[in-house]
Design a protein around this motif. Structure first.
Motif, PDB file in Angstrom:
ATOM      1  N   ILE A  34      21.417 -35.368  17.935  1.00 31.80           N
ATOM      2  CA  ILE A  34      22.086 -34.076  18.072  1.00 31.80           C
ATOM      3  C   ILE A  34      21.455 -33.211  19.159  1.00 31.80           C
ATOM      4  O   ILE A  34      22.139 -32.540  19.938  1.00 31.80           O
ATOM      5  CB  ILE A  34      22.052 -33.320  16.724  1.00 31.80           C
ATOM      6  CG1 ILE A  34      22.854 -34.080  15.666  1.00 31.80           C
ATOM      7  CG2 ILE A  34      22.590 -31.901  16.876  1.00 31.80           C
ATOM      8  CD1 ILE A  34      22.661 -33.542  14.258  1.00 31.80           C
ATOM      9  N   PHE A  35      20.115 -33.217  19.243  1.00 33.11           N
ATOM     10  CA  PHE A  35      19.391 -32.254  20.084  1.00 33.11           C
ATOM     11  C   PHE A  35      19.056 -32.767  21.479  1.00 33.11           C
ATOM     12  O   PHE A  35      19.015 -31.986  22.431  1.00 33.11           O
ATOM     13  CB  PHE A  35      18.091 -31.835  19.387  1.00 33.11           C
ATOM     14  CG  PHE A  35      18.265 -30.750  18.368  1.00 33.11           C
ATOM     15  CD1 PHE A  35      17.883 -29.455  18.652  1.00 33.11           C
ATOM     16  CD2 PHE A  35      18.813 -31.019  17.118  1.00 33.11           C
ATOM     17  CE1 PHE A  35      18.036 -28.447  17.723  1.00 33.11           C
ATOM     18  CE2 PHE A  35      18.976 -30.026  16.174  1.00 33.11           C
ATOM     19  CZ  PHE A  35      18.591 -28.725  16.474  1.00 33.11           C
ATOM     20  N   GLU A  36      18.722 -34.028  21.589  1.00 33.81           N
ATOM     21  CA  GLU A  36      18.241 -34.526  22.883  1.00 33.81           C
ATOM     22  C   GLU A  36      19.425 -34.867  23.794  1.00 33.81           C
ATOM     23  O   GLU A  36      20.515 -35.205  23.303  1.00 33.81           O
ATOM     24  CB  GLU A  36      17.337 -35.736  22.656  1.00 33.81           C
ATOM     25  CG  GLU A  36      16.034 -35.334  21.957  1.00 33.81           C
ATOM     26  CD  GLU A  36      15.061 -36.486  21.789  1.00 33.81           C
ATOM     27  OE1 GLU A  36      15.459 -37.657  21.970  1.00 33.81           O
ATOM     28  OE2 GLU A  36      13.886 -36.218  21.476  1.00 33.81           O
ATOM     29  N   PRO A  37      19.278 -34.762  25.104  1.00 33.97           N
ATOM     30  CA  PRO A  37      18.020 -34.551  25.844  1.00 33.97           C
ATOM     31  C   PRO A  37      17.652 -33.083  26.082  1.00 33.97           C
ATOM     32  O   PRO A  37      16.588 -32.811  26.617  1.00 33.97           O
ATOM     33  CB  PRO A  37      18.287 -35.233  27.174  1.00 33.97           C
ATOM     34  CG  PRO A  37      19.754 -35.017  27.398  1.00 33.97           C
ATOM     35  CD  PRO A  37      20.397 -35.083  26.028  1.00 33.97           C
ATOM     36  N   ARG A  38      18.506 -32.140  25.661  1.00 34.00           N
ATOM     37  CA  ARG A  38      18.211 -30.743  26.006  1.00 34.00           C
ATOM     38  C   ARG A  38      16.932 -30.258  25.316  1.00 34.00           C
ATOM     39  O   ARG A  38      16.126 -29.545  25.918  1.00 34.00           O
ATOM     40  CB  ARG A  38      19.392 -29.854  25.613  1.00 34.00           C
ATOM     41  CG  ARG A  38      19.177 -28.404  26.029  1.00 34.00           C
ATOM     42  CD  ARG A  38      20.414 -27.560  25.814  1.00 34.00           C
ATOM     43  NE  ARG A  38      20.180 -26.175  26.263  1.00 34.00           N
ATOM     44  CZ  ARG A  38      21.068 -25.203  26.151  1.00 34.00           C
ATOM     45  NH1 ARG A  38      22.273 -25.454  25.629  1.00 34.00           N
ATOM     46  NH2 ARG A  38      20.774 -23.985  26.562  1.00 34.00           N
ATOM     47  N   TRP A  39      16.765 -30.600  24.028  1.00 34.62           N
ATOM     48  CA  TRP A  39      15.568 -30.192  23.292  1.00 34.62           C
ATOM     49  C   TRP A  39      14.855 -31.439  22.768  1.00 34.62           C
ATOM     50  O   TRP A  39      15.496 -32.353  22.244  1.00 34.62           O
ATOM     51  CB  TRP A  39      15.934 -29.291  22.110  1.00 34.62           C
ATOM     52  CG  TRP A  39      16.494 -27.960  22.512  1.00 34.62           C
ATOM     53  CD1 TRP A  39      15.807 -26.886  22.974  1.00 34.62           C
ATOM     54  CD2 TRP A  39      17.872 -27.560  22.480  1.00 34.62           C
ATOM     55  NE1 TRP A  39      16.646 -25.836  23.236  1.00 34.62           N
ATOM     56  CE2 TRP A  39      17.934 -26.214  22.929  1.00 34.62           C
ATOM     57  CE3 TRP A  39      19.062 -28.190  22.105  1.00 34.62           C
ATOM     58  CZ2 TRP A  39      19.121 -25.507  23.022  1.00 34.62           C
ATOM     59  CZ3 TRP A  39      20.245 -27.493  22.199  1.00 34.62           C
ATOM     60  CH2 TRP A  39      20.277 -26.163  22.659  1.00 34.62           C
TER      61      TRP A  39
END
Length: 702
Positions: A320-325
């Motif tokens: 859900i989160f990667e690659p941004r976080w």
């Protein structure tokens, strides 16, 4: 309404003028409790100090001010290796800022580091390793386990070494002994600390200082000290009004130590193992991801009770989160490299108790489970410690009946959407939770075994009698008052165990956190990013059986691969078995212990046993018969109760991680259950149930 929310006010700590002779970097100022701690450490009439300042108020700085200013050689102890690592960075930072003239050398020491030091230096034993290390470093950061074993005459070479061969070196060099976050320990560790303090008090050439740092101090420890004639100095900012909670900071003399925090309590969580996991699955995007999208510069942590839950959630959050976080993990099964990097590098960190004790997070988002009031306060204290974020949001995943006590029942202390100061809120949490059992009887029943062993060394060794005149008498008088024991009766207890060939029970009572009877050596494949050297670990068999898909490995192949990888293998030599962890289970596996003998008679004795022939019954799993055979060959310290484990947990208020398992002598009939505890937990359980009468109805089901 699906949630209750409240706002916690910011916290300000009172700052005071710097005492004469104390030098600080730049424009620093100290909080009231930091100055009072420094003064107490200089007072020759004070032996033991408790600093109970709030989480985030700089208790670590208070502890090391004396080392940075007065050349106070310091040995500091922390309950987890992760906290030792975190504090090493903190203390190195103090050194860089204070720049003390004597240039103290700082070293982190854990069991694994000691083994590597001995192996690399080709030293004959840990004795030489500890001896060397104690001469090299003015500030030593370690764990209380090592300190305990040094003062209980472990690491010595039998009659070759005098009993004070090692502990004398340590005690002569270091002047201040720090116990950080000691509240997480129970009565066995408290008994150990009392024994150690009284041994040092009666053998040291010069007075020593003992400093306990904890926002939730232990009354049991304080009581034992006072019975021994030691009145601790309590430094509590709350008692003197050294905290305030309004935002008016125009008046000088206050430092903000906690930001305002929005705290939300979901209402729907049932009191079972899966509720928090299911809430996180359901809210991963609509709550957690949305918060990061609304506040893109956020940093967050999710602290859970179960390693398996973290392992299962990690790939879901990464997707859900990667690659941004960046999403990372930090648990008892996480490799050392990942542990070292994850706290600093993660945008969202998923972890367990390895990160909830003392680690200094820079986060503005937190989701956490809690096992008891102290655990709640500890974990909630991870958020809001640093400024620089737009908002601070926490979610407390506690069972619905506790939420009802806080918000719904007649005398409920909290109101939806109201604002509270931290002291009022903390009291509400403490009063709404049923306290976990503190096992008050343990020190008198089993803690005295350590005392009797120390006394025998002091009394019976010619060197000790010559070097420390009357020390046996002095120590014996002090410890008998403190623990309310009789050394003579303790010796009788030891003699009975020896005559019945149950010396394993004595070994268990002399240990610090208990032995590792059911620990397995594992080669962990569940984290593909772990370096090869970090895959070799120890983990307990029950946790593996419940949560992991594994494959049996033979000892020779395991050791050979470990050595080729450059891993020190000594800690794996006595493992129960050798396994490859291949994956985690989506659903916990059902299994139990089986005992082929007369389990009813064993339960009737209400005594700790040393048993062989226990087996494992598990419906699935490669190699389960070989593992069961390994368990059956091992002599295990255990306690068997004829009550169901759910009944025992509820009735006795057992801590969440208390190791209690189902056992039966009818492998095909699952209607007749007993409960079994091992190692130190067996000793603890016996102190609670020894007076119970056996149940008449053996077919009783909770």
């Amino acid at each position: 309404m699906s949630n209750y929310s409240i706002l916690l006010k910011p916290v300000y700590s009172q700052t005071v003028s710097t005492p004469e002779g104390l030098k600080l970097p730049g424009n620093w100022s100290l909080s009231w409790h930091q100055v009072e701690t420094f003064k107490a450490l200089q007072d020759p009439n004070i032996e033991v100090i408790f600093n109970t300042a709030m989480t985030g108020d700089g208790k670590s700085l208070a502890a090391f001010l004396s080392a940075m200013n007065n050349r106070t050689y310091t040995l500091a102890m922390y309950p987890t290796n992760e906290l030792v690592r975190d504090q090493e960075k903190q203390v190195q930072g103090y050194k860089a800022q204070f720049q003390p003239k004597y240039d103290p050398q700082i070293h982190r020491l854990t069991a694994a580091i000691l083994e590597d030091y001995v192996d690399t230096g080709k030293l004959p034993s840990k004795l030489e390793g500890l001896d060397n290390i104690s001469t090299l470093y003015e500030i030593l950061l370690t764990n209380p386990d090592l300190f305990h074993y040094i003062h209980n005459f472990y690491y010595l070479r039998g009659k070759i070494d005098n009993p004070d061969r090692l502990f004398r070196r340590i005690d002569e060099r270091y002047k201040l002994f720090i116990y950080d976050e000691f509240h997480i320990f129970s009565s066995p560790q408290i008994a150990s600390v009392i024994n150690t303090i009284l041994l040092i008090k009666n053998t040291a050439n010069d007075p020593k200082k003992f400093l306990f740092l904890s926002a939730t101090p232990n009354k049991l420890l304080q009581g034992f000290l006072e019975k021994a004639g030691i009145t601790p100095k309590i430094i509590n900012p709350v008692d003197v009004g050294a905290y305030k909670f309004d935002g008016d900071t125009e008046n000088q003399g206050w430092r903000q130590i906690s930001q305002p925090i929005n705290l939300t309590f979901p209402q729907s969580l049932e009191p079972n193992l899966r509720s928090s996991y299911e809430w996180l699955e359901e809210n991963a995007e609509k709550v957690i991801l949305k918060f990061f999208q609304d506040y893109p510069n956020s940093k967050g942590a999710i602290i859970l009770n179960s390693i398996a839950a973290v392992k299962k959630l990690l790939p879901k959050f990464k997707a859900i989160f990667e690659p941004r976080w960046q999403v990372r993990e930090n648990t008892g099964l996480t490799g050392e490299t990942e542990k070292r990097n994850s706290v600093a590098e993660a945008d969202l960190l998923l972890g367990t108790s390895t990160i909830d004790v003392g680690v200094d997070f820079k986060i503005n988002f937190l989701v956490f489970e809690a096992a008891d009031a102290g655990n709640f306060i500890q974990r909630f204290g991870r958020i809001g410690r640093h400024e620089g974020f737009e908002t601070y949001q926490a979610y407390a995943l506690i069972p619905n009946f506790l939420v009802a006590r806080l918000f719904e029942e007649q005398s409920h202390p909290l109101q939806e959407n109201e604002t509270y100061d931290r002291i009022t809120f903390t009291n509400a949490i403490r009063n709404s939770w049923i306290d976990r059992n503190e096992f008050e009887r343990y020190p008198k029943r089993w803690g005295g075994i350590q005392s009797a062993y120390i006394y025998s060394k002091l009394q019976g060794n010619p060197h000790m009698k010559e070097k420390y005149p009357d020390v046996a008498k002095k120590f014996g008088t002090d410890i008998q008052k403190a623990l309310e024991i009789s050394i003579k009766q303790m010796n009788g207890q030891v003699y009975r165990c020896q005559s019945e060939e149950k010396t394993e029970i004595i070994d268990e009572a002399r240990s610090f956190r208990g032995s590792s009877q059911l620990d397995c050596a594992i080669y962990d494949l569940t984290n593909p990013d772990d370096p090869e050297v970090d895959r070799f670990k120890m983990y307990n068999l029950p946790g593996i059986l419940s949560n992991f898909i594994f494959e049996l490995w033979d000892k020779e192949s395991f050791m050979e691969k470990a050595k080729k990888t450059g891993v020190t293998t000594k800690r794996f030599e006595k493992a129960l078995c050798y396994l490859k962890l291949k994956d985690f289970r989506e659903v916990r596996e059902d299994w139990h212990f089986y005992y082929p003998g007369n389990i009813r008679e064993l339960a009737k004795t209400s005594k700790v046993q040393v048993l062989k022939d226990l087996e494992i019954c598990q419906p699935h799993g490669y190699g389960i018969q070989q593992i069961s055979d390994a368990v059956s060959r091992r002599k295990l310290v255990c306690f068997i109760s004829d009550r169901d484990r759910n009944y025992l947990r509820a009735t006795l208020r057992l801590p969440m991680h208390f190791q209690l398992y189902p056992v039966t002598n009818e492998p095909e009939n699952r209607g007749s259950w007993y409960s079994i505890a091992f190692g130190q937990d067996a000793l603890l359980l016996e102190t609670l149930t020894w007076h119970w009468k056996p149940k008449d109805d053996e077919g009783w089901i909770c």
